[in-house]
Design a protein around this motif. Structure first.
Motif, PDB file in Angstrom:
ATOM      1  N   ARG A  16       0.815  -1.226   0.000  1.00 40.97           N
ATOM      2  CA  ARG A  16       0.000   0.000   0.000  1.00 40.97           C
ATOM      3  C   ARG A  16       0.840   1.264   0.000  1.00 40.97           C
ATOM      4  NH1 ARG A  16      -5.346  -0.941   3.649  1.00 40.97           N
ATOM      5  NH2 ARG A  16      -6.144  -2.649   2.383  1.00 40.97           N
ATOM      6  N   LEU A  40      -8.358  -9.291  10.932  1.00 38.22           N
ATOM      7  CA  LEU A  40      -9.306  -8.723   9.981  1.00 38.22           C
ATOM      8  C   LEU A  40     -10.365  -9.775   9.658  1.00 38.22           C
ATOM      9  CD1 LEU A  40      -6.893  -6.960   7.475  1.00 38.22           C
ATOM     10  CD2 LEU A  40      -8.527  -5.860   9.003  1.00 38.22           C
ATOM     11  N   ARG A  42     -12.556 -12.280   7.513  1.00 36.11           N
ATOM     12  CA  ARG A  42     -12.149 -13.124   6.395  1.00 36.11           C
ATOM     13  C   ARG A  42     -12.395 -12.460   5.048  1.00 36.11           C
ATOM     14  NH1 ARG A  42     -11.044 -18.465   6.187  1.00 36.11           N
ATOM     15  NH2 ARG A  42     -11.829 -18.746   8.284  1.00 36.11           N
ATOM     16  N   GLU A  43     -13.511 -11.752   4.897  1.00 38.04           N
ATOM     17  CA  GLU A  43     -13.820 -11.129   3.608  1.00 38.04           C
ATOM     18  C   GLU A  43     -12.882  -9.974   3.263  1.00 38.04           C
ATOM     19  OE1 GLU A  43     -16.478  -9.252   6.721  1.00 38.04           O
ATOM     20  OE2 GLU A  43     -16.062 -11.311   6.141  1.00 38.04           O
ATOM     21  N   ARG A  44     -12.108  -9.486   4.226  1.00 43.24           N
ATOM     22  CA  ARG A  44     -11.150  -8.404   3.977  1.00 43.24           C
ATOM     23  C   ARG A  44      -9.750  -8.924   3.664  1.00 43.24           C
ATOM     24  NH1 ARG A  44     -13.747  -3.293   4.071  1.00 43.24           N
ATOM     25  NH2 ARG A  44     -11.759  -2.383   4.585  1.00 43.24           N
ATOM     26  N   LEU A  45      -9.555 -10.245   3.735  1.00 44.88           N
ATOM     27  CA  LEU A  45      -8.238 -10.825   3.493  1.00 44.88           C
ATOM     28  C   LEU A  45      -8.067 -11.196   2.021  1.00 44.88           C
ATOM     29  CD1 LEU A  45      -8.018 -13.176   6.582  1.00 44.88           C
ATOM     30  CD2 LEU A  45      -7.027 -10.902   6.328  1.00 44.88           C
ATOM     31  N   ASP A  46      -6.868 -11.003   1.513  1.00 42.50           N
ATOM     32  CA  ASP A  46      -6.535 -11.393   0.152  1.00 42.50           C
ATOM     33  C   ASP A  46      -5.445 -12.457   0.249  1.00 42.50           C
ATOM     34  OD1 ASP A  46      -5.782 -11.702  -2.469  1.00 42.50           O
ATOM     35  OD2 ASP A  46      -5.115  -9.628  -2.747  1.00 42.50           O
ATOM     36  N   GLU A  60      -6.221  -0.299   8.381  1.00 43.21           N
ATOM     37  CA  GLU A  60      -7.250  -1.190   7.836  1.00 43.21           C
ATOM     38  C   GLU A  60      -8.115  -1.753   8.959  1.00 43.21           C
ATOM     39  OE1 GLU A  60      -9.508  -3.129   4.986  1.00 43.21           O
ATOM     40  OE2 GLU A  60      -8.072  -1.496   4.797  1.00 43.21           O
ATOM     41  N   ARG A  63     -10.437   0.982   9.994  1.00 45.63           N
ATOM     42  CA  ARG A  63     -11.461   1.194   8.965  1.00 45.63           C
ATOM     43  C   ARG A  63     -12.571   0.147   9.090  1.00 45.63           C
ATOM     44  NH1 ARG A  63      -8.569   3.078   4.457  1.00 45.63           N
ATOM     45  NH2 ARG A  63      -7.247   1.449   5.088  1.00 45.63           N
ATOM     46  N   VAL A  64     -12.197  -1.109   9.338  1.00 40.82           N
ATOM     47  CA  VAL A  64     -13.166  -2.189   9.477  1.00 40.82           C
ATOM     48  C   VAL A  64     -14.013  -1.996  10.733  1.00 40.82           C
ATOM     49  CG1 VAL A  64     -13.368  -4.671   9.913  1.00 40.82           C
ATOM     50  CG2 VAL A  64     -11.828  -3.857   8.168  1.00 40.82           C
ATOM     51  N   GLU A  68     -20.243   1.491   8.398  1.00 34.50           N
ATOM     52  CA  GLU A  68     -20.355   2.051   7.051  1.00 34.50           C
ATOM     53  C   GLU A  68     -21.128   3.373   7.127  1.00 34.50           C
ATOM     54  OE1 GLU A  68     -19.236   0.839   4.056  1.00 34.50           O
ATOM     55  OE2 GLU A  68     -18.134  -0.651   5.210  1.00 34.50           O
TER      56      GLU A  68
END
Length: 74
Positions: A16, A40, A42-46, A60, A63-64, A68
């Motif tokens: 980043r 984080l 799971r859906e935020r992991l790559d 990050e 932010r999570v 929203e």
């Protein structure tokens, strides 16, 4: 000279911000600074992505943790 089992400090580069940082992901036993931080979702992991530096990972995680914009509380 025998190579070290762990990576030398500054051996990783954040995808980043580009800053160098010490990543112990491949150290044996695994004992990286990131284990001390909240995980984080799971859906935020790559899985194919590289590790973030401490500052970007903390940003990050923050932010999570924030709701929203426009989302209502239950």
């Amino acid at each position: 000279m025998k190579p070290s089992a762990s990576r030398p400090p500054g051996s990783a580069r954040c995808p980043r911000c580009g800053n160098a940082f010490d990543c112990a992901m491949h150290a044996e036993p695994f004992d990286c600074w990131c284990r001390q931080m909240p995980p984080l979702p799971r859906e935020r992991l790559d899985p194919s992505g590289r590790c973030l530096c401490p500052e970007c990972l903390a940003a990050e995680i923050a932010r999570v943790a924030q709701p929203e914009p426009g989302a209502e509380s239950p």
